[in-house]
Each structure stands twice: as structure tokens, then as C-alpha cells.
Motif scaffolding. Sequence first.
Motif, mmCIF file in Angstrom:
data_model
loop_
_atom_site.group_PDB
_atom_site.id
_atom_site.type_symbol
_atom_site.label_atom_id
_atom_site.label_comp_id
_atom_site.label_asym_id
_atom_site.label_seq_id
_atom_site.Cartn_x
_atom_site.Cartn_y
_atom_site.Cartn_z
ATOM 1 N N PHE A 279 0.830 -1.215 0.000
ATOM 2 C CA PHE A 279 0.000 0.000 0.000
ATOM 3 C C PHE A 279 0.862 1.263 0.000
ATOM 4 N N TRP A 280 1.992 1.222 0.695
ATOM 5 C CA TRP A 280 2.854 2.399 0.709
ATOM 6 C C TRP A 280 3.441 2.672 -0.672
ATOM 7 N N VAL A 281 3.951 1.648 -1.344
ATOM 8 C CA VAL A 281 4.611 1.877 -2.629
ATOM 9 C C VAL A 281 3.619 2.255 -3.722
ATOM 10 N N ALA A 282 2.343 1.909 -3.544
ATOM 11 C CA ALA A 282 1.311 2.288 -4.517
ATOM 12 C C ALA A 282 0.700 3.652 -4.201
ATOM 13 N N SER A 283 1.090 4.251 -3.082
ATOM 14 C CA SER A 283 0.494 5.522 -2.669
ATOM 15 C C SER A 283 0.976 6.669 -3.548
ATOM 16 N N ALA A 284 0.191 7.721 -3.619
ATOM 17 C CA ALA A 284 0.532 8.875 -4.446
ATOM 18 C C ALA A 284 1.874 9.466 -4.047
ATOM 19 N N GLN A 285 2.142 9.563 -2.743
ATOM 20 C CA GLN A 285 3.386 10.168 -2.272
ATOM 21 C C GLN A 285 4.601 9.394 -2.767
ATOM 22 N N ALA A 286 4.579 8.076 -2.601
ATOM 23 C CA ALA A 286 5.716 7.261 -3.039
ATOM 24 C C ALA A 286 5.826 7.239 -4.555
ATOM 25 N N GLN A 287 4.695 7.139 -5.230
ATOM 26 C CA GLN A 287 4.698 7.003 -6.690
ATOM 27 C C GLN A 287 5.236 8.252 -7.384
ATOM 28 N N ALA A 288 4.840 9.422 -6.915
ATOM 29 C CA ALA A 288 5.307 10.669 -7.529
ATOM 30 C C ALA A 288 6.673 11.090 -7.000
ATOM 31 N N GLY A 289 7.176 10.362 -5.999
ATOM 32 C CA GLY A 289 8.447 10.702 -5.389
ATOM 33 C C GLY A 289 9.528 9.707 -5.729
ATOM 34 N N VAL A 290 9.966 8.939 -4.730
ATOM 35 C CA VAL A 290 11.120 8.066 -4.903
ATOM 36 C C VAL A 290 10.909 7.020 -5.989
ATOM 37 N N TYR A 291 9.692 6.516 -6.136
ATOM 38 C CA TYR A 291 9.436 5.468 -7.132
ATOM 39 C C TYR A 291 9.687 5.990 -8.550
ATOM 40 N N TYR A 292 9.132 7.156 -8.858
ATOM 41 C CA TYR A 292 9.366 7.727 -10.185
ATOM 42 C C TYR A 292 10.827 8.136 -10.362
ATOM 43 N N THR A 293 11.388 8.802 -9.377
ATOM 44 C CA THR A 293 12.749 9.328 -9.484
ATOM 45 C C THR A 293 13.757 8.226 -9.781
ATOM 46 N N ALA A 294 13.522 7.039 -9.248
ATOM 47 C CA ALA A 294 14.440 5.916 -9.433
ATOM 48 C C ALA A 294 14.210 5.167 -10.739
ATOM 49 N N GLY A 295 13.304 5.649 -11.582
ATOM 50 C CA GLY A 295 13.100 5.012 -12.882
ATOM 51 C C GLY A 295 11.776 4.326 -13.053
ATOM 52 N N GLY A 296 10.912 4.404 -12.055
ATOM 53 C CA GLY A 296 9.620 3.739 -12.148
ATOM 54 C C GLY A 296 8.640 4.460 -13.051
ATOM 55 N N GLN A 297 7.623 3.736 -13.444
ATOM 56 C CA GLN A 297 6.540 4.275 -14.281
ATOM 57 C C GLN A 297 5.245 4.144 -13.477
#
Length: 382
Positions: A279-297
Amino acid sequence: MTRLRGMTWEHARGFDSMVAASTAYADLTGVRVTWESRSLQAFADEPLDRLAADHDLLVIDHPHIPLAAEDGVLAPLDGVGHDDELAVLAAQSVGASHASYRHDGHQYGLASDAAAQVSATRPDLLEEHPRDWDAVLDLARAGRVLWPAKPIDAFSSLVTLAANNGTPPAATPGVFLAADDAAPVLDRMRELAAHVPAWNLDANPIEVAEALSGGDEWAYVPLLFGYTNYSRRGYRSRRLRYVDIPAGAEGVRGSLLGGAGISVSARSGDLAAARDFAFWVASAQAQAGVYYTAGGQPGNAVAWEDTAVNEDCWDFFTGTRATLEGAFVRPRTAGYIAFQDQASPWVTEALRGDLTDRVLVGRLNDLAATLLSDRHLAEEPR
């Protein structure tokens, strides 16, 4: 420290993003997730039961959900203290991404990544990219077009083109495509195949994106799964711009929905900790932050609408959003993965001229009668 094991797929978009997110999560919570990866092909077709035996968290392709749920491989994410978060994520879904991980009234995954077949262009080489299929074929005849058409991708394009033409596959249980509906789609695919390099029939979207960004010979790809990495500064020497698919009878609707979701193994030794991370990694905060910055889509619409995120990736998300919102969800049946695995090579064989259209369509419909007749459509994603 609580330790969990995760399995994702081998690309910066799938692996680096999860590793970086897990490092940030460990700093926040003391829970550490160690990630392993499998190939893109294995992501599409490897059975989940073996992976679930050894991992707490699995990044998966949504067509696996019906079979995995019915076999008890995945743990449900609803009814376990996260229902308010589920409602938020449902509202923040890009198209049917969130709903595609639901089966028989339960949620078995969260859309940590959203994708569909889109188009890619080189604006430095092509002032105006094609907006319809006549323009695509004109550009292909000029030798400027690439198209990933290895079996799984050729099959995906067949599905996209059929749905985009107003004749979605498997609309009738047990029938994949009527011959009259398949004919114009296969004609278009054959003509496209005749005007792209021969190696495209063995290529996946990553290989085509590498070629498109690696030189100046080609300028456009009409159908491929988008990778925001190639739109970012510095990832490759030349940036790609991703845009909506060429318009057909249904406009830009009908593209095959892909993406990836994070799910929890029913055999996890710490279900609560695994669910909390999902749930944390799918959250808006994580998704628009560290997840995207590290190369995620990201799979979260808040990230897709973020101004800074779009500026960073040449408007990848705003440029393909209409295609994602109208994407086609593959049949919701436990037999679908087996169908896709068996049918995909036939499509590429037909493009090579080794099968006639009549034989291909006959095979697809015979197989659909066996594997797609029970559709489990109680909650068809919309």
C-alpha cells in the motif's frame, strides 16, 4: 528489523524503482524488502505459484490474477484494515489499471505501474508524427518505422488493433475473433511487417526503444509498451517522446492494457508487513516521489498529473493518458495466460508468411473455445 523478499522484473522501471522505494521505506519503518528480478518474458508468462513459495511480494502482470486468485496463490488486500486506502487508490487509478487486479469481489494487487501500447516518436527527426494508420503506413513505406513484433508483442498488437477497430477480441465467450473482424486487422499488420526491418519480428519494446533512441535511421513506432525512462534526459543519447496511438475507428481507444501490480504471496511469513509495504509503494506520495525518481513508471494518477514529473519525462504521462484511459482489458478468465502463451507465436508465424490468415484465425478460435469459454466476468474492469 523485519525482512521481506520481493520478485520483480529486470529493468530500471521494474527493479531500480522497487529497490529505491524499499530503501526509503526501510528508513521510515525498519522493514526491509530485498528484491530479485526475472526477465520481461517471464514476467508475462511464468506461473506465479513457484515464485509465491519463495517471496513475500510479487510484481505481476494483471492477467495472472484470475488463476492465481482461484489457486490461492495471492493474499487478498481487501478486508484486512486497508479498505480506506483501497478506495483512495481506486479513485487514483489510471483507466482500468486498479480494477484489473480485482477478481470475484477481492483485490489481489495494486497498480504500482501503468502502461498500455502507445506510440513513440523522435521529434528531432519527425516534425509531425502520424495521427492515423494511413500516415503510419506511408512513413513505414519510407523506411522510417520500427515495430516490436516478437510473439507476445505481435499478439498484443493484434488485440489492440482489433479493439481499436471496434471488434474487441473475445467479446463472445469461446470465440477470439470472427474471420471478417480479423481480416482488416491482419491486413494492416502484414503491411506494416513488410516495411519494417526483419529483426523487428524478434524484438520486444525495450529493444525497439534502444534502436529508436540509438541512431537517426528510424523516427517512429506506432505500437509498443511505453517506457518513460527513454523520455528522460540523459537516459540515452537521444530522447523519445511517447504519444497516443494512431486513431482508428474507435479513436485512440482499445490499446491493450499492460502495466504491473504489486501483490502479496498467500504464503508470506508476515502478511501484515507485506501488505503495508504494497500500500505504501502504490500511494501517491511514493509514486510521484522516490518510485518515479528511481526510474519507475507510476500507476497512480496523481503522479501522472504531476507537473514536475511530466516536465522531467517530456510529458510522457499527459501525452499518453487518453490511450490509457481507453485501454482494453484482456479476458478475465483463468485460462487466459495459457491462451496467450500458445497463441502468441502463431501471430508472428503469420506475419512471417508461415501461416495463412484462415489457419491463424481457425487456431485462435479453436483455442478460445477451450480456454476462454469461462470468462469470470462478474466484475469486468471498466
